[in-house]
Scaffold this motif. Sequence first.
Motif: not given
Length: 100
Positions: A13-16, A31-35, A94-96
């Motif tokens: 999970k990528a949290y921006t 939130v971008i979830p990937t397998a 991930i801090d923009l």
Amino acid sequence: MILAVNLNASIDKAYTVENFKPGTVTRVKEVIPTAGGKGLNVARVLNALNQTVNVTGFIGGFSGAFIEQQLKEQKMPFEFIHVNGETRSCINIIDLSSNI
């Protein structure tokens, strides 16, 4: 055919966020979830290189079902062993606002 054994699958999970500061409340923008997991990542690359690959390993719970659904959408063959419990999740923040 190549068999990719993924013993420790995960939902990555990528949290921006913006202006991440430890110890404070931070609102997640996306939130971008990937397998994920090393075996799944290798299988994904092999699949992109037009190699015949089949993924196996251990999965369980809602997370395991999510991983199977993701692989179906990517048209990647799999034969997992289902276990009791929940497949793990890994989180990247991930801090923009950061230049890093």
